[in-house]
Design a protein around this motif. Sequence first.
Motif, short mmCIF file in Angstrom:
data_model
loop_
_atom_site.label_atom_id
_atom_site.label_comp_id
_atom_site.label_asym_id
_atom_site.label_seq_id
_atom_site.Cartn_x
_atom_site.Cartn_y
_atom_site.Cartn_z
N LEU A 150 0.83 -1.20 0.00
CA LEU A 150 0.00 0.00 0.00
C LEU A 150 0.86 1.25 0.00
CD1 LEU A 150 -2.77 -1.01 2.59
CD2 LEU A 150 -3.08 -0.69 0.13
N ALA A 151 1.91 1.25 0.83
CA ALA A 151 2.78 2.43 0.92
C ALA A 151 3.44 2.74 -0.41
CB ALA A 151 3.83 2.22 2.01
N ARG A 152 3.92 1.71 -1.09
CA ARG A 152 4.55 1.93 -2.40
C ARG A 152 3.53 2.44 -3.41
NH1 ARG A 152 6.81 -3.13 -1.14
NH2 ARG A 152 5.39 -4.17 -2.61
N THR A 153 2.29 1.95 -3.32
CA THR A 153 1.28 2.30 -4.32
C THR A 153 0.76 3.72 -4.12
OG1 THR A 153 0.63 -0.03 -4.44
CG2 THR A 153 -0.91 1.59 -5.31
N VAL A 154 0.52 4.13 -2.88
CA VAL A 154 -0.03 5.48 -2.65
C VAL A 154 1.05 6.54 -2.69
CG1 VAL A 154 -1.90 4.50 -1.29
CG2 VAL A 154 0.12 5.43 -0.11
N ALA A 180 10.32 2.23 13.70
CA ALA A 180 9.41 3.24 13.17
C ALA A 180 9.29 3.07 11.65
CB ALA A 180 9.92 4.63 13.50
N PRO A 181 8.08 2.93 11.13
CA PRO A 181 7.91 2.70 9.69
C PRO A 181 8.20 3.97 8.90
CG PRO A 181 5.78 3.00 10.71
CD PRO A 181 6.79 3.01 11.83
N PRO A 182 8.65 3.82 7.67
CA PRO A 182 8.88 5.00 6.83
C PRO A 182 7.56 5.61 6.38
CG PRO A 182 9.21 2.99 5.55
CD PRO A 182 8.96 2.55 6.97
N ALA A 209 -1.83 1.68 9.67
CA ALA A 209 -1.82 0.24 9.92
C ALA A 209 -2.10 0.01 11.40
CB ALA A 209 -0.48 -0.37 9.54
N THR A 210 -3.21 -0.68 11.71
CA THR A 210 -3.59 -0.86 13.10
C THR A 210 -3.69 -2.34 13.45
OG1 THR A 210 -5.98 -0.81 12.65
CG2 THR A 210 -4.88 1.30 13.10
N ASP A 211 -3.48 -2.63 14.74
CA ASP A 211 -3.60 -3.98 15.27
C ASP A 211 -3.61 -3.85 16.78
OD1 ASP A 211 -3.31 -6.81 15.84
OD2 ASP A 211 -2.40 -7.03 13.87
N ILE A 212 -4.15 -4.86 17.47
CA ILE A 212 -4.03 -4.82 18.93
C ILE A 212 -2.64 -5.24 19.38
CG2 ILE A 212 -6.49 -5.25 19.26
CD1 ILE A 212 -5.65 -8.07 20.28
N ASP A 213 -1.88 -5.89 18.48
CA ASP A 213 -0.51 -6.29 18.78
C ASP A 213 0.35 -5.84 17.61
OD1 ASP A 213 1.91 -7.45 19.29
OD2 ASP A 213 1.16 -9.50 19.46
N VAL A 266 3.55 5.59 6.20
CA VAL A 266 2.88 4.63 7.07
C VAL A 266 2.91 5.12 8.52
CG1 VAL A 266 2.93 2.27 7.96
CG2 VAL A 266 3.52 2.71 5.56
N GLU A 267 1.76 4.97 9.20
CA GLU A 267 1.68 5.13 10.64
C GLU A 267 1.14 3.84 11.23
OE1 GLU A 267 -0.87 7.32 14.18
OE2 GLU A 267 -1.10 8.02 12.12
N VAL A 268 1.84 3.31 12.22
CA VAL A 268 1.39 2.11 12.93
C VAL A 268 0.78 2.54 14.25
CG1 VAL A 268 2.08 -0.07 14.00
CG2 VAL A 268 3.13 0.64 11.84
N ARG A 269 -0.42 2.02 14.52
CA ARG A 269 -1.13 2.43 15.73
C ARG A 269 -1.78 1.21 16.39
NH1 ARG A 269 -5.75 6.75 14.69
NH2 ARG A 269 -3.94 7.80 13.74
N ARG A 270 -1.64 1.09 17.71
CA ARG A 270 -2.32 0.03 18.44
C ARG A 270 -3.81 0.38 18.53
NH1 ARG A 270 0.16 -3.64 21.45
NH2 ARG A 270 2.02 -2.33 21.57
N HIS A 271 -4.66 -0.57 18.10
CA HIS A 271 -6.10 -0.28 18.01
C HIS A 271 -6.86 -1.58 17.91
CE1 HIS A 271 -9.83 0.79 15.74
NE2 HIS A 271 -9.80 1.86 16.51
N ASP A 272 -7.97 -1.68 18.63
CA ASP A 272 -8.86 -2.83 18.58
C ASP A 272 -10.11 -2.42 17.82
OD1 ASP A 272 -10.69 -4.87 19.00
OD2 ASP A 272 -10.08 -5.22 21.07
N VAL A 273 -10.26 -2.90 16.60
CA VAL A 273 -11.35 -2.46 15.73
C VAL A 273 -12.71 -2.85 16.27
CG1 VAL A 273 -11.34 -4.52 14.25
CG2 VAL A 273 -12.05 -2.30 13.30
N GLY A 274 -12.77 -3.88 17.12
CA GLY A 274 -14.04 -4.31 17.67
C GLY A 274 -14.42 -3.66 18.97
#
Length: 266
Positions: A62-66, A85-87, A74-78, A90-98
């Motif tokens: 996605l990062a290369r394409t946009v 640190a991503p280039p 980019a989110t995940d609980i883990d 991209v931003e990585v964030r801890r998040h529970d979508v549910g």
Amino acid sequence: MTRPGRDGYLLDNRQPEAGRRFDAFSTLFDPPTFRHLERLGIGPGWRCWEVGAGGASVVSWLARTVGPAGRVLATDIDTSWQDAAPPAPVEVRRHDVGADAPPAERFDLVHARLVLVHVPDRERALRSMVQTLRPGGHLLIEDADPGLQPLLCPDEHSPAQQLANRLRHGFRALLKERGADLSYGRRLPRLLREAGLARVEADAFFPLTSPACTALERATVEQIRATLVAADLATDEEIDQHLANVAEGSMDLATAPLISAWGTKE
């Protein structure tokens, strides 16, 4: 990738086998995922939310394409899969979508793969994802449907395949105990329409045999071995025999169908 269920998430990202499972998933499912994303028209400057990112392959694509004018959340609980640190972009964030409130921003694309089937509050998660779409934005949800094809070896013709399928049934029983919806994938088109999305389409991808299917099975069984034994679903001797059968390379190992469904917010 998800909030732990009654006895904890069965396939924890922090376990040593998780990286091998992510690699196998990437090999198997990145090509159809990228094909769908390209069909939706993704390009430079798009703002994207990758839900339950897990491994890094989709996020990197996605990062290369946009490009630098775009954004990838980019989110995940883990987020242990992200070591540094991503280039940009991209931003990585801890998040529970549910469980957590959705991001405040609006996206051109929201994507989740092999996530919602494990999320206890799937309805809330889906609403949150739709809520963050801008008008004209696209939602792509991809989830397995083990109920449609529950076997590891569809061609069950010997004791080795019978053992493999019995262990696979045990694995699915553990997933169901922890709240996984093993028939979720087939409902995705209807759920996207009910969420108000337009131009909903769907298809399915069903790998039947490949080195990646073999690698995925070995990593999965090694990861859940102790749980299978503790639940009296298999013995250590049976698991050793199954892993030896898998290593021998004569079985055709399959995955559950990956159902991909997409729609547009008007």
